[in-house]
Design a protein around this motif. Structure first.
Motif, PDB file in Angstrom:
ATOM      1  N   VAL A  37       0.848  -1.198   0.000  1.00 49.16           N
ATOM      2  CA  VAL A  37       0.000   0.000   0.000  1.00 49.16           C
ATOM      3  C   VAL A  37       0.883   1.247   0.000  1.00 49.16           C
ATOM      4  O   VAL A  37       0.660   2.186  -0.773  1.00 49.16           O
ATOM      5  N   LEU A  38       1.891   1.257   0.849  1.00 46.74           N
ATOM      6  CA  LEU A  38       2.761   2.430   0.954  1.00 46.74           C
ATOM      7  C   LEU A  38       3.607   2.636  -0.301  1.00 46.74           C
ATOM      8  O   LEU A  38       3.901   3.771  -0.671  1.00 46.74           O
ATOM      9  N   ASP A  39       3.973   1.538  -0.964  1.00 48.81           N
ATOM     10  CA  ASP A  39       4.793   1.625  -2.177  1.00 48.81           C
ATOM     11  C   ASP A  39       3.970   1.885  -3.435  1.00 48.81           C
ATOM     12  O   ASP A  39       4.532   2.043  -4.515  1.00 48.81           O
ATOM     13  N   GLY A  40       2.643   1.884  -3.307  1.00 55.02           N
ATOM     14  CA  GLY A  40       1.786   2.103  -4.471  1.00 55.02           C
ATOM     15  C   GLY A  40       1.670   0.882  -5.370  1.00 55.02           C
ATOM     16  O   GLY A  40       1.261   0.990  -6.523  1.00 55.02           O
ATOM     17  N   ALA A  41       2.017  -0.283  -4.850  1.00 51.67           N
ATOM     18  CA  ALA A  41       1.890  -1.522  -5.618  1.00 51.67           C
ATOM     19  C   ALA A  41       0.413  -1.907  -5.728  1.00 51.67           C
ATOM     20  O   ALA A  41      -0.421  -1.438  -4.953  1.00 51.67           O
ATOM     21  N   ARG A  42       0.107  -2.741  -6.689  1.00 56.43           N
ATOM     22  CA  ARG A  42      -1.268  -3.212  -6.883  1.00 56.43           C
ATOM     23  C   ARG A  42      -1.318  -4.716  -6.684  1.00 56.43           C
ATOM     24  O   ARG A  42      -0.432  -5.428  -7.114  1.00 56.43           O
ATOM     25  N   PRO A  51      -6.106   0.811  -2.361  1.00 58.02           N
ATOM     26  CA  PRO A  51      -6.446   1.417  -1.085  1.00 58.02           C
ATOM     27  C   PRO A  51      -6.993   2.833  -1.248  1.00 58.02           C
ATOM     28  O   PRO A  51      -6.626   3.548  -2.183  1.00 58.02           O
ATOM     29  N   ALA A  52      -7.829   3.214  -0.312  1.00 60.67           N
ATOM     30  CA  ALA A  52      -8.305   4.596  -0.224  1.00 60.67           C
ATOM     31  C   ALA A  52      -7.314   5.379   0.640  1.00 60.67           C
ATOM     32  O   ALA A  52      -6.387   4.808   1.218  1.00 60.67           O
ATOM     33  N   ASP A  53      -7.497   6.671   0.730  1.00 61.30           N
ATOM     34  CA  ASP A  53      -6.577   7.519   1.503  1.00 61.30           C
ATOM     35  C   ASP A  53      -6.431   7.046   2.949  1.00 61.30           C
ATOM     36  O   ASP A  53      -5.323   7.006   3.486  1.00 61.30           O
ATOM     37  N   SER A  82     -16.437 -11.927  -4.082  1.00 60.93           N
ATOM     38  CA  SER A  82     -15.378 -11.691  -5.060  1.00 60.93           C
ATOM     39  C   SER A  82     -13.986 -12.079  -4.551  1.00 60.93           C
ATOM     40  O   SER A  82     -13.069 -12.276  -5.340  1.00 60.93           O
ATOM     41  N   GLY A  83     -13.826 -12.158  -3.238  1.00 64.45           N
ATOM     42  CA  GLY A  83     -12.514 -12.409  -2.657  1.00 64.45           C
ATOM     43  C   GLY A  83     -11.616 -11.186  -2.648  1.00 64.45           C
ATOM     44  O   GLY A  83     -10.436 -11.274  -2.327  1.00 64.45           O
ATOM     45  N   LEU A  84     -12.172 -10.013  -2.976  1.00 66.31           N
ATOM     46  CA  LEU A  84     -11.377  -8.788  -3.073  1.00 66.31           C
ATOM     47  C   LEU A  84     -11.399  -7.988  -1.771  1.00 66.31           C
ATOM     48  O   LEU A  84     -12.410  -7.946  -1.062  1.00 66.31           O
ATOM     49  N   VAL A  85     -10.277  -7.315  -1.478  1.00 67.27           N
ATOM     50  CA  VAL A  85     -10.207  -6.380  -0.365  1.00 67.27           C
ATOM     51  C   VAL A  85     -10.972  -5.132  -0.777  1.00 67.27           C
ATOM     52  O   VAL A  85     -10.685  -4.525  -1.817  1.00 67.27           O
ATOM     53  N   VAL A  86     -11.956  -4.742   0.040  1.00 69.21           N
ATOM     54  CA  VAL A  86     -12.829  -3.615  -0.295  1.00 69.21           C
ATOM     55  C   VAL A  86     -12.792  -2.507   0.760  1.00 69.21           C
ATOM     56  O   VAL A  86     -13.572  -1.564   0.703  1.00 69.21           O
ATOM     57  N   GLY A  87     -11.870  -2.621   1.719  1.00 65.27           N
ATOM     58  CA  GLY A  87     -11.750  -1.593   2.739  1.00 65.27           C
ATOM     59  C   GLY A  87     -10.925  -2.091   3.900  1.00 65.27           C
ATOM     60  O   GLY A  87     -10.310  -3.165   3.827  1.00 65.27           O
ATOM     61  N   SER A  88     -10.921  -1.294   4.954  1.00 65.78           N
ATOM     62  CA  SER A  88     -10.228  -1.707   6.172  1.00 65.78           C
ATOM     63  C   SER A  88     -10.981  -1.189   7.383  1.00 65.78           C
ATOM     64  O   SER A  88     -11.778  -0.248   7.296  1.00 65.78           O
ATOM     65  N   ILE A  89     -10.715  -1.846   8.492  1.00 60.97           N
ATOM     66  CA  ILE A  89     -11.372  -1.533   9.752  1.00 60.97           C
ATOM     67  C   ILE A  89     -10.388  -1.858  10.853  1.00 60.97           C
ATOM     68  O   ILE A  89      -9.549  -2.747  10.682  1.00 60.97           O
ATOM     69  N   GLY A 105     -13.432   2.047   6.912  1.00 62.40           N
ATOM     70  CA  GLY A 105     -13.604   2.679   5.609  1.00 62.40           C
ATOM     71  C   GLY A 105     -13.838   1.633   4.537  1.00 62.40           C
ATOM     72  O   GLY A 105     -13.191   0.581   4.531  1.00 62.40           O
ATOM     73  N   ILE A 106     -14.762   1.907   3.663  1.00 66.37           N
ATOM     74  CA  ILE A 106     -15.076   1.039   2.523  1.00 66.37           C
ATOM     75  C   ILE A 106     -14.783   1.842   1.266  1.00 66.37           C
ATOM     76  O   ILE A 106     -15.117   3.029   1.185  1.00 66.37           O
TER      77      ILE A 106
END
Length: 178
Positions: A37-42, A51-53, A82-89, A105-106
């Motif tokens: 996330v910090l390196d801007g990788a996908r 990731p969101a801000d 979908s198995g996808l990451v859609v946010g964090s908590i 955040g979603i």
């Protein structure tokens, strides 16, 4: 989620790191995910707008707060379909006088599906099973009515309102000090 009260949680042991709901898995971050996330990788396992801000901010704080990477800290929200990451908590560990703060955040592409209240209720229920935790709290800017609604749907109660912020909490019975 069910309408059960959080102190009647079905979580038997905090040793299980994942919190699972009907539609979501809340799993602790890994160091490599935070670095990506910090390196801007996908990652192919992320929604296109993750990731969101806020996710970047949290990832940047793991070095300062290493406990946030553990079972009691921050988690990625994974959509089961979908198995996808859609946010964090996350829980801002450790508790202070029995109180833990929660944040969430979603990503925009998954908003409006009820994921935020579902994840918030599940993680609050989990938190209330942890040692030395009797209350989960959240502060919300009044200019963010969607986040206020998330907390209300997740079973939190507004206990005070300031000029710009509403304070919410959910507690084990007999610990809700008004």
């Amino acid at each position: 989620m069910t309408s059960r009260e959080p102190w009647a949680s079905s979580f038997s042991s905090p040793a299980h790191a994942d919190v699972v709901t009907k539609r979501l898995v809340l799993r602790p971050w890994t160091k490599s995910e935070a670095t990506a996330v910090l390196d801007g990788a996908r990652s192919p396992h992320w929604a296109d707008d993750f990731p969101a801000d806020g996710d970047r901010v949290v990832a940047g704080l793991f070095n300062q707060y290493p406990d946030w990477l553990g079972t009691y800290g921050h988690r990625l929200i994974i959509e089961c379909d979908s198995g996808l990451v859609v946010g964090s908590i996350g829980l801002f560990w450790p508790p202070s006088d029995g109180v833990l703060e929660i944040g969430y955040g979603i990503v925009a592409s998954r908003r409006g599906r009820g994921y935020a209240p579902e994840a918030t209720q599940a993680l609050a229920e989990f938190a209330l099973t942890l040692p030395d935790v009797h209350t989960v709290s959240a502060d919300v800017e009044l200019s963010n009515p969607a986040s206020v609604r998330v907390l209300e749907k997740a079973g939190f109660h507004r206990w005070t309102t300031g000029e710009n912020v509403a304070k919410f909490r959910i507690a084990i019975p007999n610990h809700d000090r008004r």
